[in-house]
Design a protein around this motif. Structure first.
Motif, PDB file in Angstrom:
ATOM      1  N   VAL A  69      69.290 -46.862  65.180  1.00  0.00           N
ATOM      2  CA  VAL A  69      69.804 -46.128  66.329  1.00  0.00           C
ATOM      3  C   VAL A  69      70.983 -46.900  66.912  1.00  0.00           C
ATOM      4  O   VAL A  69      70.881 -48.096  67.197  1.00  0.00           O
ATOM      5  CB  VAL A  69      68.704 -45.922  67.393  1.00  0.00           C
ATOM      6  CG1 VAL A  69      69.243 -45.129  68.571  1.00  0.00           C
ATOM      7  CG2 VAL A  69      67.490 -45.207  66.779  1.00  0.00           C
ATOM      8  N   ILE A  80      74.605 -41.443  71.567  1.00  0.00           N
ATOM      9  CA  ILE A  80      73.608 -42.079  70.712  1.00  0.00           C
ATOM     10  C   ILE A  80      73.503 -41.317  69.399  1.00  0.00           C
ATOM     11  O   ILE A  80      73.537 -40.087  69.378  1.00  0.00           O
ATOM     12  CB  ILE A  80      72.224 -42.108  71.399  1.00  0.00           C
ATOM     13  CG1 ILE A  80      72.299 -42.917  72.696  1.00  0.00           C
ATOM     14  CG2 ILE A  80      71.167 -42.692  70.458  1.00  0.00           C
ATOM     15  CD1 ILE A  80      71.019 -42.927  73.502  1.00  0.00           C
ATOM     16  N   ALA A  82      71.278 -41.530  65.514  1.00  0.00           N
ATOM     17  CA  ALA A  82      70.372 -42.149  64.547  1.00  0.00           C
ATOM     18  C   ALA A  82      71.074 -42.064  63.200  1.00  0.00           C
ATOM     19  O   ALA A  82      71.509 -40.986  62.792  1.00  0.00           O
ATOM     20  CB  ALA A  82      69.044 -41.409  64.512  1.00  0.00           C
ATOM     21  N   LEU A 109      71.086 -49.811  69.483  1.00  0.00           N
ATOM     22  CA  LEU A 109      70.345 -49.631  70.720  1.00  0.00           C
ATOM     23  C   LEU A 109      69.268 -50.708  70.768  1.00  0.00           C
ATOM     24  O   LEU A 109      68.607 -50.961  69.758  1.00  0.00           O
ATOM     25  CB  LEU A 109      69.707 -48.234  70.729  1.00  0.00           C
ATOM     26  CG  LEU A 109      69.221 -47.683  72.060  1.00  0.00           C
ATOM     27  CD1 LEU A 109      70.393 -47.449  73.010  1.00  0.00           C
ATOM     28  CD2 LEU A 109      68.488 -46.372  71.834  1.00  0.00           C
ATOM     29  N   ARG A 113      64.243 -50.251  74.009  1.00  0.00           N
ATOM     30  CA  ARG A 113      64.705 -48.953  74.502  1.00  0.00           C
ATOM     31  C   ARG A 113      64.546 -47.871  73.430  1.00  0.00           C
ATOM     32  O   ARG A 113      64.127 -46.742  73.717  1.00  0.00           O
ATOM     33  CB  ARG A 113      66.167 -49.062  74.936  1.00  0.00           C
ATOM     34  CG  ARG A 113      66.641 -47.795  75.573  1.00  0.00           C
ATOM     35  CD  ARG A 113      67.978 -47.946  76.256  1.00  0.00           C
ATOM     36  NE  ARG A 113      68.494 -46.606  76.487  1.00  0.00           N
ATOM     37  CZ  ARG A 113      69.765 -46.270  76.455  1.00  0.00           C
ATOM     38  NH1 ARG A 113      70.690 -47.198  76.263  1.00  0.00           N
ATOM     39  NH2 ARG A 113      70.133 -45.035  76.639  1.00  0.00           N
ATOM     40  N   ALA A 114      64.870 -48.187  72.175  1.00  0.00           N
ATOM     41  CA  ALA A 114      64.712 -47.217  71.086  1.00  0.00           C
ATOM     42  C   ALA A 114      63.255 -46.793  70.954  1.00  0.00           C
ATOM     43  O   ALA A 114      62.949 -45.608  70.787  1.00  0.00           O
ATOM     44  CB  ALA A 114      65.227 -47.807  69.778  1.00  0.00           C
ATOM     45  N   GLU A 117      62.303 -44.571  74.106  1.00  0.00           N
ATOM     46  CA  GLU A 117      62.918 -43.248  74.138  1.00  0.00           C
ATOM     47  C   GLU A 117      62.498 -42.345  72.990  1.00  0.00           C
ATOM     48  O   GLU A 117      62.502 -41.126  73.133  1.00  0.00           O
ATOM     49  CB  GLU A 117      64.435 -43.375  74.211  1.00  0.00           C
ATOM     50  CG  GLU A 117      64.877 -43.952  75.545  1.00  0.00           C
ATOM     51  CD  GLU A 117      66.375 -43.914  75.751  1.00  0.00           C
ATOM     52  OE1 GLU A 117      67.071 -43.048  75.163  1.00  0.00           O
ATOM     53  OE2 GLU A 117      66.860 -44.766  76.529  1.00  0.00           O
ATOM     54  N   THR A 118      62.142 -42.923  71.848  1.00  0.00           N
ATOM     55  CA  THR A 118      61.717 -42.098  70.707  1.00  0.00           C
ATOM     56  C   THR A 118      60.225 -41.809  70.713  1.00  0.00           C
ATOM     57  O   THR A 118      59.792 -40.843  70.102  1.00  0.00           O
ATOM     58  CB  THR A 118      62.057 -42.773  69.364  1.00  0.00           C
ATOM     59  OG1 THR A 118      61.333 -44.014  69.265  1.00  0.00           O
ATOM     60  CG2 THR A 118      63.553 -42.994  69.201  1.00  0.00           C
ATOM     61  N   HIS A 122      58.392 -49.708  66.555  1.00  0.00           N
ATOM     62  CA  HIS A 122      59.404 -50.534  65.897  1.00  0.00           C
ATOM     63  C   HIS A 122      59.040 -50.612  64.421  1.00  0.00           C
ATOM     64  O   HIS A 122      57.908 -50.882  64.063  1.00  0.00           O
ATOM     65  CB  HIS A 122      59.409 -51.926  66.536  1.00  0.00           C
ATOM     66  CG  HIS A 122      60.278 -52.895  65.824  1.00  0.00           C
ATOM     67  ND1 HIS A 122      60.288 -54.218  66.119  1.00  0.00           N
ATOM     68  CD2 HIS A 122      61.182 -52.746  64.840  1.00  0.00           C
ATOM     69  CE1 HIS A 122      61.142 -54.848  65.330  1.00  0.00           C
ATOM     70  NE2 HIS A 122      61.686 -53.967  64.554  1.00  0.00           N
ATOM     71  N   ILE A 125      60.723 -45.939  63.178  1.00  0.00           N
ATOM     72  CA  ILE A 125      61.599 -44.893  63.710  1.00  0.00           C
ATOM     73  C   ILE A 125      62.177 -44.072  62.566  1.00  0.00           C
ATOM     74  O   ILE A 125      62.597 -44.596  61.543  1.00  0.00           O
ATOM     75  CB  ILE A 125      62.703 -45.501  64.598  1.00  0.00           C
ATOM     76  CG1 ILE A 125      62.053 -46.107  65.857  1.00  0.00           C
ATOM     77  CG2 ILE A 125      63.741 -44.445  64.986  1.00  0.00           C
ATOM     78  CD1 ILE A 125      62.991 -46.813  66.793  1.00  0.00           C
ATOM     79  N   TRP A 134      70.440 -36.438  70.608  1.00  0.00           N
ATOM     80  CA  TRP A 134      70.845 -37.528  69.728  1.00  0.00           C
ATOM     81  C   TRP A 134      71.403 -36.932  68.449  1.00  0.00           C
ATOM     82  O   TRP A 134      70.831 -35.998  67.878  1.00  0.00           O
ATOM     83  CB  TRP A 134      69.659 -38.414  69.377  1.00  0.00           C
ATOM     84  CG  TRP A 134      69.207 -39.327  70.466  1.00  0.00           C
ATOM     85  CD1 TRP A 134      69.452 -39.224  71.805  1.00  0.00           C
ATOM     86  CD2 TRP A 134      68.396 -40.479  70.298  1.00  0.00           C
ATOM     87  NE1 TRP A 134      68.847 -40.250  72.482  1.00  0.00           N
ATOM     88  CE2 TRP A 134      68.186 -41.034  71.578  1.00  0.00           C
ATOM     89  CE3 TRP A 134      67.824 -41.097  69.206  1.00  0.00           C
ATOM     90  CZ2 TRP A 134      67.436 -42.183  71.785  1.00  0.00           C
ATOM     91  CZ3 TRP A 134      67.074 -42.243  69.396  1.00  0.00           C
ATOM     92  CH2 TRP A 134      66.884 -42.781  70.681  1.00  0.00           C
TER      93      TRP A 134
END
Length: 180
Positions: A69, A80, A82, A109, A113-114, A117-118, A122, A125, A134
């Motif tokens: 992202v 933003i 992806a 990003l 935060r990624a 927001e998604t 980790h 994504i 996005w």
């Protein structure tokens, strides 16, 4: 219809197993007309990173897609995207993505935060189920792969998607040269 698969992984219909993916991914699958062709496979969460997964499950790096992202801003307007690139490449963030976003500087990003927001973990994504607005930039080279391994929104599973379907992801923009 035959689900995409790899010999070392057990494929299940992704749309029929929403508990194996992140909630936003399950919602996106439920509304995507091509979801019947998408499989989900359970993996060891400790092997979710692309290189480890590829080695453990004998998956070529060319058949794996990484989703990163990227963000930038212009005149106070944050943009933003992806970027989904073949795992044996890196997203061309500093030139191509920066130009596509029409920003002076593009950068990754921050991971916290990624994740927030998604609604995804980790290392998991994926381009399916991202926040509205996005952009989804897809490396053209992935379209030629019979099966592409992508995150599922969680580290304990992966999606298997026919490469040609990546061009039909909601909001997808196919970009030649996105991965270098």
């Amino acid at each position: 219809m035959t689900l995409p698969s790899f010999p070392t992984l057990e494929s299940l219909p992704a749309a029929e197993h929403p508990s194996l993916v992140a909630p936003p991914v399950a919602v996106a699958l439920a509304g995507w007309p091509d979801a019947a062709e998408v499989a989900v496979v359970e993996i060891d969460a400790d092997l979710a990173d692309t290189a480890a997964m590829s080695q453990a499950y004998e998956i070529p790096m060319t058949a794996s897609g990484n989703c990163v992202v990227v963000a930038g801003s212009r005149a106070g307007d944050e943009r933003i995207a992806a970027c989904v690139v073949r795992a044996d490449t890196r997203a061309d963030v500093n030139t191509l993505v920066r130009r596509m976003l029409d920003v002076r500087k593009a950068s990754f990003l921050p991971m916290d935060r990624a994740v927030e927001e998604t609604g995804m973990e980790h290392g998991g994504i994926t381009p399916l189920g991202l926040p509205e607005g996005w952009r989804v930039l897809v490396h053209e080279a992935l379209l030629d792969e019979p099966v592409v391994v992508l995150g599922s929104g969680v580290r304990s599973s992966k999606l298997l998607v026919p490469g040609r379907l990546l061009a039909r992801l909601p909001g997808a923009e196919v970009v030649p040269g996105l991965g270098r």
